[in-house]
Enzyme design. Structure first.
Site, PDB file in Angstrom:
ATOM      1  CG  HIS A 392      -2.707 -29.538 -44.956  1.00  0.00           C
ATOM      2  ND1 HIS A 392      -3.305 -30.325 -44.003  1.00  0.00           N
ATOM      3  CD2 HIS A 392      -1.659 -28.942 -44.335  1.00  0.00           C
ATOM      4  CE1 HIS A 392      -2.659 -30.207 -42.851  1.00  0.00           C
ATOM      5  NE2 HIS A 392      -1.637 -29.371 -43.025  1.00  0.00           N
ATOM      6  CD  GLU A 393       1.367 -27.531 -45.926  1.00  0.00           C
ATOM      7  OE1 GLU A 393       1.402 -26.561 -45.146  1.00  0.00           O
ATOM      8  OE2 GLU A 393       1.501 -28.718 -45.537  1.00  0.00           O
ATOM      9  CG  HIS A 396      -1.148 -24.431 -42.458  1.00  0.00           C
ATOM     10  ND1 HIS A 396      -1.739 -24.503 -41.221  1.00  0.00           N
ATOM     11  CD2 HIS A 396      -0.712 -25.686 -42.735  1.00  0.00           C
ATOM     12  CE1 HIS A 396      -1.669 -25.754 -40.777  1.00  0.00           C
ATOM     13  NE2 HIS A 396      -1.060 -26.492 -41.680  1.00  0.00           N
ATOM     14  CG  HIS A 399      -5.076 -19.412 -39.855  1.00  0.00           C
ATOM     15  ND1 HIS A 399      -4.782 -20.400 -38.960  1.00  0.00           N
ATOM     16  CD2 HIS A 399      -5.681 -18.429 -39.143  1.00  0.00           C
ATOM     17  CE1 HIS A 399      -5.210 -20.044 -37.754  1.00  0.00           C
ATOM     18  NE2 HIS A 399      -5.746 -18.843 -37.837  1.00  0.00           N
TER      19      HIS A 399
HETATM   20 ZN   LIG Z   1      -0.485 -28.489 -41.450  1.00  0.00          ZN
END
Ligand SMILES: [Zn+2]
Length: 600
Positions: A392-393, A396, A399
């Site tokens: 998940h992290e 980010h 991205h």
């Molecule tokens: Zn998040």
């Protein structure tokens, strides 16, 4: 004999498991030197005050200077913030953070005249400037976004006043953070192995996943006993925060705080109301899932603390941190060689602060600015949940990586609205990867359960939070006092509507609002739900039609804020102004719920 497990002190953590902040500034002295340099740049920009309308060149120079100062400030701020988060009880870090926060407020106040002065340029003149000066062209979307605020910007004097008071406006969330992260002391409890462990936010999440109901119950009751003891203080900090949102929206001429928050990214409020109504019309699926949970766990009573334990018993999968890194890379292989090579870069170059230590900020996040590495904070525990947090992290951070390496500074960040899509697409890809990799029905069941729980926690739970957030903002706007009692009362009823009759609405859950940091973020949580639903669509596309969908997806990662969020997502393949993507997500939830039931 019981062993007492205590968290290590910050300086006891192995260096390889910490993030390398020296890549931002060598040391605190270098951060201080950077602040000095900002002062110099400010004097150059001040020379243009009152002269912005004179020529396209002065407009260009001011924009460039302002952005350069902003980027400097971001470096200083992120350095101080990450340092403080790694050890919030270290006074030196706290002092630096305070100093930097007031420095930023101070500089912002000195630059507060710029936006109103740009907005005061008549539209025809601005168009003429842009037409005659090609150097302004890279800033056209930047200027377009600024124009959105035209009717909501106050006079330069008022803007300066507000900017100067920004650290005062931040007090409520700051007090909440200090209370929640460093002052609250949690008791020792027993884990499933009979060991005495100190309760912490990270430990609480682990204990609630325990297969031993007594362990979960103790963790739940002990944790809430601490929060309830301070419920009036939490009500005061939350109320203070809501008042800031409402006050700011009102003086800027918005209908309400929600409109103010959403209009920043040109997101229509129907995106919010569509979500709430779609979720409410699919609560039956959540009720069905929860009843199933009760049946499988074979419990006479299903409590709120029974909602996080895997229905399928103890995890058949557990990962050390180094195993998790390998698994993550394989799961993300579908995003291509280039993507995975940057994931490796994150592992090799200490972008990640891995383990928990005394005073470290709880939870997990990705943070960085244009020109720094996209760092990640984790509080690692060896379980599947933490593997999901890692991807998940990483979503980010990748991205951020792609955006900052493909866009100029003015478009080198991205709206929170699109942020959670990058992270939850990775979660969805990991789910699909694990379901494909393992044939063992025990593992399949476990992963399906994890997905169903994730959907429950992201789509249902965050929408529940969004409804609470809407309620407190409306109540305050209507002049009602946000007391602990009225908030708990509403929250208890809301919780019952969401989970239905199969769950005992334990009295403690009424106080859940006391411990949710996101209520201080101003209409933030709904984006988790919309993001997860959009990600569900995108991940599905990539597993079924691969390369074309992948290219569109990577394009979204590279777009940053070069266009409005809804347009960026449309190009990636999801129209978030419609309800189809939500319907698709619920269809996937139902499909996997059916699969899960069949496997049982
Ligand atoms: Zn998040």
């Amino acid at each position: 004999m019981t062993e007492i497990k205590k968290l290590p002190k910050r300086d006891e953590v192995p260096v390889a498991l910490t993030w390398d902040l020296t890549t931002i500034f060598k040391d605190d002295a270098a951060a201080h030197a950077a602040m000095k340099q900002v002062e110099n740049k400010i004097s150059s920009v001040l020379k243009f005050k009152g002269k912005l309308q004179e020529s396209s060149d002065s407009l260009l120079q001011v924009i460039q200077l302002e952005l350069a100062i902003q980027n400097d400030l971001e470096h200083i701020y992120v350095y101080a913030e990450l340092k403080n988060d790694q050890d919030t009880v270290n006074n030196k870090n706290q002092a630096l953070m305070d100093q930097v926060a007031s420095f930023v407020a101070n500089v912002s106040a000195k630059l507060a005249w710029i936006d109103p002065e740009i907005l005061a340029i008549p539209e025809e003149k601005l168009a003429k400037f842009q037409a005659e000066d090609a150097a302004l062209r890279p800033y056209s979307h930047f200027l377009e976004v600024l124009q959105l605020r035209k009717n909501h910007v106050l006079s330069s004097k008022e803007e300066a006043l507000l900017a100067g008071a920004s650290s005062i406006f931040d007090s409520s969330s700051k007090i909440f953070g200090i209370l929640d992260n460093s002052d609250l002391k949690f008791p020792f409890v027993k884990n499933a192995e009979g060991e005495t462990v100190q309760l912490s936010q990270g430990m609480y999440a682990t204990l609630l996943q325990s297969t031993d109901q007594e362990v979960r119950k103790q963790a739940f009751q002990q944790l809430y006993a601490v929060y309830e003891q301070f419920r009036n203080t939490f009500a005061a900090t939350l109320s203070g925060e809501v008042k800031v949102h409402n006050f700011t929206a009102q003086i800027r001429g918005f209908k309400d705080a929600r409109q103010a928050a959403m209009s920043q990214n040109a997101i229509p409020e129907t995106v919010y109301t569509n979500l709430v109504s779609e979720v409410n019309s699919h609560l039956d699926l959540l009720h069905r899932y929860v009843s199933l949970r009760k049946k499988i766990l074979n419990l006479k009573e299903l409590h709120m603390y029974d909602l996080y334990t895997p229905i399928t018993g103890k995890s058949p999968l557990s990962y050390s941190y180094s195993e998790a890194k390998k698994e993550a890379k394989q799961a993300l292989q579908i995003l291509g060689e280039d993507y995975v090579s940057h994931v490796q870069e994150a592992f090799d170059n200490r972008w990640i602060d891995v383990v928990e230590n005394q005073g470290k900020r709880s939870g997990a996040y990705s943070s960085g600015v244009y020109g720094t590495n996209p760092f990640m904070l984790l509080n690692w525990q060896d379980d599947l949940e933490n593997l999901f947090t890692l991807v998940h992290e990483m979503g980010h951070s990748m991205h951020s990586y792609y955006t900052t390496h493909n866009q100029p500074y003015q478009y080198g960040d991205y709206a929170i609205f699109v942020a959670e899509i990058a992270s939850t697409t990775n979660e969805n890809l990991l789910t699909q990867f694990l379901l494909d990799k393992y044939d063992d029905p025990q593992i399949k069941l476990y992963v399906l359960n994890h997905y169903l729980d994730g959907f429950k926690g992201t789509v249902y739970r965050q929408t529940q939070f969004a409804e609470f957030e809407q309620f407190i903002h409306e109540a305050d706007a209507n002049g009602e006092a946000l007391t602990a009692e009225m908030m708990s009362d509403f929250y208890g009823k809301l919780n019952h509507r969401y989970y239905g009759d199969a769950v005992i609405n334990d009295p403690q859950i009424k106080s859940e609002w006391t411990r949710i940091p996101h209520f201080y973020y101003n209409y933030y949580v709904y984006q988790y739900a919309t993001g997860f639903a959009a990600a569900s669509s995108l991940a599905n596309g990539m597993t079924s039609q691969r390369s074309q969908a992948r290219e569109k997806y990577l394009n979204y990662l590279k777009s940053g804020s070069s266009d409005f969020p809804l347009n960026v997502m449309k190009k990636a393949g999801v129209d978030m102004t419609k309800t189809d993507y939500l319907e698709d997500a619920f269809a996937m939830f139902e499909k996997r719920l059916n699969e899960f039931e069949a496997l049982l």
